[in-house]
Design a protein around this motif. Structure first.
Motif, PDB file in Angstrom:
ATOM      1  N   VAL A 195     -12.572   2.048   1.036  1.00  0.00           N
ATOM      2  CA  VAL A 195     -11.343   2.500   1.097  1.00  0.00           C
ATOM      3  C   VAL A 195     -10.711   1.104   1.803  1.00  0.00           C
ATOM      4  CG1 VAL A 195      -9.657   4.333   2.194  1.00  0.00           C
ATOM      5  CG2 VAL A 195     -12.293   4.798   1.880  1.00  0.00           C
ATOM      6  N   PRO A 196     -10.130   0.413   0.879  1.00  0.00           N
ATOM      7  CA  PRO A 196      -9.378  -0.715   1.160  1.00  0.00           C
ATOM      8  C   PRO A 196      -8.728  -1.075   2.545  1.00  0.00           C
ATOM      9  CG  PRO A 196      -9.169  -0.669  -1.088  1.00  0.00           C
ATOM     10  CD  PRO A 196      -9.688   0.799  -0.450  1.00  0.00           C
ATOM     11  N   THR A 197      -7.816   0.073   2.638  1.00  0.00           N
ATOM     12  CA  THR A 197      -6.830   0.010   4.099  1.00  0.00           C
ATOM     13  C   THR A 197      -7.653   0.336   5.446  1.00  0.00           C
ATOM     14  OG1 THR A 197      -5.827   2.195   3.477  1.00  0.00           O
ATOM     15  CG2 THR A 197      -4.813  -0.178   2.798  1.00  0.00           C
ATOM     16  N   ARG A 199      -9.703   9.424  -9.886  1.00  0.00           N
ATOM     17  CA  ARG A 199      -9.402   8.065 -10.060  1.00  0.00           C
ATOM     18  C   ARG A 199     -10.672   7.172  -9.129  1.00  0.00           C
ATOM     19  NH1 ARG A 199      -3.634   7.091  -7.227  1.00  0.00           N
ATOM     20  NH2 ARG A 199      -4.185   4.879  -7.995  1.00  0.00           N
ATOM     21  N   TYR A 200     -11.335   7.743  -8.600  1.00  0.00           N
ATOM     22  CA  TYR A 200     -12.603   7.281  -7.645  1.00  0.00           C
ATOM     23  C   TYR A 200     -13.848   7.630  -8.097  1.00  0.00           C
ATOM     24  CZ  TYR A 200     -14.886   4.458  -4.315  1.00  0.00           C
ATOM     25  OH  TYR A 200     -15.798   3.643  -3.633  1.00  0.00           O
ATOM     26  N   CYS A 213      -9.398   7.291  -2.762  1.00  0.00           N
ATOM     27  CA  CYS A 213     -10.509   6.781  -2.502  1.00  0.00           C
ATOM     28  C   CYS A 213     -11.305   7.589  -1.572  1.00  0.00           C
ATOM     29  CB  CYS A 213     -10.717   5.156  -2.037  1.00  0.00           C
ATOM     30  SG  CYS A 213     -10.005   4.185  -3.110  1.00  0.00           S
ATOM     31  N   GLY A 246      -1.216   4.415  -1.194  1.00  0.00           N
ATOM     32  CA  GLY A 246      -1.717   3.289  -2.253  1.00  0.00           C
ATOM     33  C   GLY A 246      -3.309   3.712  -2.408  1.00  0.00           C
ATOM     34  N   ASP A 247      -4.131   3.946  -1.383  1.00  0.00           N
ATOM     35  CA  ASP A 247      -5.681   4.024  -1.617  1.00  0.00           C
ATOM     36  C   ASP A 247      -6.047   5.383  -1.235  1.00  0.00           C
ATOM     37  OD1 ASP A 247      -5.677   3.550   1.005  1.00  0.00           O
ATOM     38  OD2 ASP A 247      -6.970   1.918   0.867  1.00  0.00           O
ATOM     39  N   GLU A 248      -5.094   6.230  -0.727  1.00  0.00           N
ATOM     40  CA  GLU A 248      -5.937   7.429   0.020  1.00  0.00           C
ATOM     41  C   GLU A 248      -6.851   8.267  -0.959  1.00  0.00           C
ATOM     42  OE1 GLU A 248      -5.416  10.871  -1.243  1.00  0.00           O
ATOM     43  OE2 GLU A 248      -3.705  10.369  -2.837  1.00  0.00           O
ATOM     44  N   TRP A 272       0.717  -1.176   0.031  1.00  0.00           N
ATOM     45  CA  TRP A 272      -0.277  -0.098  -0.048  1.00  0.00           C
ATOM     46  C   TRP A 272       0.805   1.241  -0.087  1.00  0.00           C
ATOM     47  CZ3 TRP A 272      -4.698  -0.612  -1.276  1.00  0.00           C
ATOM     48  CH2 TRP A 272      -5.463  -2.100  -1.042  1.00  0.00           C
TER      49      TRP A 272
END
Length: 281
Positions: free
Chosen positions: A221-223, A258-259, A59, A55-57, A40
């Motif tokens: 938000v995956p994490t 991106r989201y 989202c 990696g996923d902020e 991530w």
């Protein structure tokens, strides 16, 4: 092999494998760690809880910012309470019609360390001419400021420690006072799959604060432990909640997201049956 283990919820844990610890210190207010992970990117934790990852902020930051801003339609003055990593500031500044984005962050060290170790999240936002950063208690700012805003984003930690005051009826009343007519408040309300009562309580507090419409929407938000997040949406103009995808598109969605899409905006307000039964709507 070293792992970061998050224990925010007593009956659920998640681990992220650490490649290298880049920084760790006890600030004046909280325990802060930044590490490089295998899956991530770089990870920021406060008091043992994941706050963001490179990696996923996007989202989280895109959804907590663009939903209220595009629902509003023409925000000029935006307030962010919290958000020391700069991700919300970055996203708010993508709207050309915005005149100023004010950020109130209680812990200067969070901003400084994120600028050093997680620069891609703020992406130069702290130096933007439309950005104004105030180091202060967000709850006190909401209670005392004479200013008014079109959109207010509360990018807080969970309702424990320094962030607990940002989930109270008194705080929401003060925030409502800061909003211009037709203004919108967006808040972080936790993971309703694991702790639905947190969403129940925040929604109740916002209703008690007098907002004409209180609702919530659901990004992934995956994490953030469990993946599914709830974001609060409160306003005195209920029509702002019903804006359709075509109308959103006409308002001008920032490029390169991106989201967030207009369709995701609308769909995020659709709630699972069990959540409707527990929380409402």
């Amino acid at each position: 092999m070293e792992w970061f283990e998050e224990t925010l919820h007593e009956n659920w844990r998640q681990g992220i494998r650490i490649k290298e610890i880049l920084y760790r210190d006890q600030t004046e207010l909280q325990d802060l760690m930044i590490f490089e992970s295998y899956a991530w990117g770089r990870v920021l934790t406060l008091d043992g809880v994941v706050q963001t990852t490179t990696g996923d902020e996007f989202c989280y930051h895109e959804m907590i910012v663009h939903v209220p801003m595009l629902a509003h339609g023409a925000p000029r003055q935006v307030l962010i309470i919290g958000g020391g990593d700069g991700g919300c500031l970055r996203e708010a500044l993508k709207h050309e019609g915005v005149e100023r984005v004010t950020q109130v962050e209680i812990d200067r060290s969070v901003i400084d360390l994120c600028r050093k170790w997680l620069p891609t999240i703020s992406d130069g936002a702290f130096d933007h001419p439309k950005a104004r950063v105030i180091i202060a208690d967000g709850a006190r700012f909401a209670a005392e400021s004479p200013e008014r805003f079109d959109v207010i984003v509360v990018d807080s930690t969970d309702p424990i420690g320094p962030g607990a005051v940002l989930f109270t009826e008194e705080f929401y009343r003060n925030v409502r006072r800061l909003l211009n007519p037709g203004g919108i408040l967006a808040t972080q309300c936790g993971n309703p799959s694991i702790k639905p009562q947190e969403l129940v309580d925040t929604q109740a507090a916002q209703r008690a604060a007098g907002f004409a419409l209180v609702d919530y929407y659901l990004p992934v938000v995956p994490t953030y432990i469990g993946g599914g997040m709830a974001l609060g949406f409160a306003t005195d103009d209920p029509a702002k909640r019903k804006v359709g995808a075509d109308a959103i598109r006409e308002r001008g969605v920032p490029k390169g997201l991106r989201y967030y899409t207009p369709e995701v905006h609308v769909a995020a307000f659709a709630h699972p049956a069990w959540m409707i039964e527990r929380v409402g709507h």
